[in-house]
Design a protein around this motif. Sequence first.
Motif, PDB file in Angstrom:
ATOM      1  N   TYR A 120       5.252   8.894  13.809  1.00 22.03           N
ATOM      2  CA  TYR A 120       6.047   7.861  14.467  1.00 22.03           C
ATOM      3  C   TYR A 120       5.708   6.445  13.975  1.00 22.03           C
ATOM      4  CZ  TYR A 120       7.668  11.460  17.652  1.00 22.03           C
ATOM      5  OH  TYR A 120       8.236  12.582  18.188  1.00 22.03           O
ATOM      6  N   GLY A 121       4.723   6.359  13.105  1.00 18.60           N
ATOM      7  CA  GLY A 121       4.392   5.075  12.495  1.00 18.60           C
ATOM      8  C   GLY A 121       3.432   4.212  13.287  1.00 18.60           C
ATOM      9  N   PHE A 122       2.793   4.787  14.302  1.00 19.19           N
ATOM     10  CA  PHE A 122       1.850   3.997  15.084  1.00 19.19           C
ATOM     11  C   PHE A 122       0.506   3.835  14.374  1.00 19.19           C
ATOM     12  CE2 PHE A 122       4.495   5.750  18.662  1.00 19.19           C
ATOM     13  CZ  PHE A 122       5.165   4.561  18.895  1.00 19.19           C
ATOM     14  N   ILE A 123       0.186   4.750  13.484  1.00 16.31           N
ATOM     15  CA  ILE A 123      -1.024   4.643  12.665  1.00 16.31           C
ATOM     16  C   ILE A 123      -0.572   4.575  11.218  1.00 16.31           C
ATOM     17  CG2 ILE A 123      -3.149   5.752  11.880  1.00 16.31           C
ATOM     18  CD1 ILE A 123      -3.342   7.144  14.552  1.00 16.31           C
ATOM     19  N   ASN A 124      -0.855   3.456  10.593  1.00 15.46           N
ATOM     20  CA  ASN A 124      -0.435   3.269   9.211  1.00 15.46           C
ATOM     21  C   ASN A 124      -1.501   2.407   8.524  1.00 15.46           C
ATOM     22  OD1 ASN A 124       0.751   2.399   6.795  1.00 15.46           O
ATOM     23  ND2 ASN A 124       2.807   2.573   7.647  1.00 15.46           N
ATOM     24  N   GLU A 173      -8.182   3.696  -2.125  1.00 12.81           N
ATOM     25  CA  GLU A 173      -6.911   3.566  -2.852  1.00 12.81           C
ATOM     26  C   GLU A 173      -5.983   2.582  -2.138  1.00 12.81           C
ATOM     27  OE1 GLU A 173      -7.602   6.914  -1.422  1.00 12.81           O
ATOM     28  OE2 GLU A 173      -9.109   6.959  -3.018  1.00 12.81           O
ATOM     29  N   THR A 174      -5.946   2.651  -0.818  1.00 12.35           N
ATOM     30  CA  THR A 174      -5.116   1.738  -0.028  1.00 12.35           C
ATOM     31  C   THR A 174      -5.623   0.311  -0.168  1.00 12.35           C
ATOM     32  OG1 THR A 174      -4.655   3.512   1.560  1.00 12.35           O
ATOM     33  CG2 THR A 174      -4.240   1.266   2.295  1.00 12.35           C
ATOM     34  N   ILE A 175      -6.931   0.144  -0.109  1.00 19.34           N
ATOM     35  CA  ILE A 175      -7.530  -1.186  -0.244  1.00 19.34           C
ATOM     36  C   ILE A 175      -7.189  -1.788  -1.600  1.00 19.34           C
ATOM     37  CG2 ILE A 175      -9.712  -2.459  -0.398  1.00 19.34           C
ATOM     38  CD1 ILE A 175     -10.854  -0.367   1.604  1.00 19.34           C
ATOM     39  N   GLU A 176      -7.349  -1.007  -2.656  1.00 20.70           N
ATOM     40  CA  GLU A 176      -7.065  -1.519  -3.996  1.00 20.70           C
ATOM     41  C   GLU A 176      -5.592  -1.887  -4.145  1.00 20.70           C
ATOM     42  OE1 GLU A 176      -8.663   1.553  -6.504  1.00 20.70           O
ATOM     43  OE2 GLU A 176     -10.703   0.775  -6.298  1.00 20.70           O
ATOM     44  N   GLN A 177      -4.703  -1.129  -3.534  1.00 29.41           N
ATOM     45  CA  GLN A 177      -3.279  -1.447  -3.586  1.00 29.41           C
ATOM     46  C   GLN A 177      -2.990  -2.771  -2.876  1.00 29.41           C
ATOM     47  OE1 GLN A 177      -0.703   1.557  -1.909  1.00 29.41           O
ATOM     48  NE2 GLN A 177       1.060   0.199  -1.908  1.00 29.41           N
ATOM     49  N   VAL A 178      -3.579  -2.946  -1.710  1.00 25.88           N
ATOM     50  CA  VAL A 178      -3.343  -4.163  -0.929  1.00 25.88           C
ATOM     51  C   VAL A 178      -3.956  -5.376  -1.621  1.00 25.88           C
ATOM     52  CG1 VAL A 178      -3.889  -5.294   1.266  1.00 25.88           C
ATOM     53  CG2 VAL A 178      -3.106  -2.925   1.243  1.00 25.88           C
ATOM     54  N   LEU A 209      -1.897   1.532   5.461  1.00 26.74           N
ATOM     55  CA  LEU A 209      -1.381   0.564   4.492  1.00 26.74           C
ATOM     56  C   LEU A 209      -0.892  -0.705   5.187  1.00 26.74           C
ATOM     57  CD1 LEU A 209      -0.725  -0.108   1.572  1.00 26.74           C
ATOM     58  CD2 LEU A 209       1.473   1.052   1.872  1.00 26.74           C
ATOM     59  N   GLU A 210      -0.108  -0.546   6.238  1.00 25.60           N
ATOM     60  CA  GLU A 210       0.387  -1.725   6.959  1.00 25.60           C
ATOM     61  C   GLU A 210      -0.753  -2.480   7.639  1.00 25.60           C
ATOM     62  OE1 GLU A 210       3.345  -3.312   6.929  1.00 25.60           O
ATOM     63  OE2 GLU A 210       3.716  -1.853   5.341  1.00 25.60           O
TER      64      GLU A 210
END
Length: 127
Positions: A12-16, A51-56, A18-19
């Motif tokens: 449902y997008g409550f945990i994301n 991976e998420t950290i490096e993308q952000v 990347l965002e």
Amino acid sequence: MISKAVEDIKRYGFINDLEYARNFVLNKSKSKSLGKVALKQALLLKGIPLETIEQVIAERENLIDETEVAFELAQKKLKLLKSSKKKKRSESELKRKIYEFLTRRGFTWETINHVIGKIFDDSELYI
């Protein structure tokens, strides 16, 4: 049961992650002017995948000029150091203080060296 609940929440997008990481980096970049090293470390401590950290962080580099942020911070710090009536500092001590300040803020050595060279109008390397 818990893992199913977590999966439903994610769907449902409550945990994301990347965002969350994007918002975290944006807010910290604006409010505290942190460098990418400090941002990466803070996100790792919060359990965000590397991976998420490096993308952000890569996205941030396209939006924010870290050298300019560090330069503005260093100028403010230099002004404070020079206005101190307690003690007059030598140029080498001012450089060291700015280096330490920017290091604590999480800027890379390359960025700090460039900023110090720009502020003091020389190209000597500092440690």
